[in-house]
Design an enzyme around this catalytic site. Structure first.
Site, PDB file in Angstrom:
ATOM      1  N   CYS A   1       8.480 162.021   9.674  1.00 38.13           N
ATOM      2  CA  CYS A   1       9.838 162.473   8.765  1.00 38.13           C
ATOM      3  C   CYS A   1      10.099 161.932   7.733  1.00 38.13           C
ATOM      4  O   CYS A   1      10.537 160.696   8.235  1.00 38.13           O
ATOM      5  CB  CYS A   1      10.688 161.807  10.644  1.00 38.13           C
ATOM      6  SG  CYS A   1      13.035 161.867  10.066  1.00 38.13           S
TER       7      CYS A   1
ATOM      8  N   CYS B   1      13.692 159.459   7.212  1.00 34.80           N
ATOM      9  CA  CYS B   1      12.710 157.990   8.087  1.00 34.80           C
ATOM     10  C   CYS B   1      12.781 157.029   7.018  1.00 34.80           C
ATOM     11  O   CYS B   1      12.676 156.239   6.915  1.00 34.80           O
ATOM     12  CB  CYS B   1      12.056 158.200   9.528  1.00 34.80           C
ATOM     13  SG  CYS B   1      12.822 158.444  10.937  1.00 34.80           S
TER      14      CYS B   1
END
Length: 88
Positions: free
Chosen positions: A31, A34
């Site tokens: 991600c 993230c």
């Protein structure tokens, strides 16, 4: 130095859920957002020392009931004395 605890087992997550003040960062290695927010989360862990900050990789703890609730990453949960009080 980061105060973020990287959770490696369901039992470890369960233990930390009982913390007086807990912030959980649910993320995944794949991600991009993230990875981008991670330094901010680490910085906050050093600023708010009365809170416990933990990181959970949803792919590594996919069997935990709380992780099964996660629909997108990053997701943040806030707990106080074992009860979820907020999320975003």
């Amino acid at each position: 130095m980061s105060r973020v605890i990287h959770i490696s087992s369901n039992e470890e997550l369960d233990k930390h859920l009982q913390a007086e003040r807990l912030v959980i960062d649910f993320s995944a290695a794949w991600c991009g957002p993230c990875r981008a927010i991670s330094p901010v989360f680490e910085k906050l862990s050093n600023e708010f020392v009365t809170f416990t900050f933990v990181h959970v990789d949803i792919d590594k703890l996919s069997g935990h009931p709380i992780v099964k609730e996660i629909r997108s990453v990053p997701t943040f949960y806030f707990y106080r004395n074992g009860a979820k009080v907020s999320e975003f």
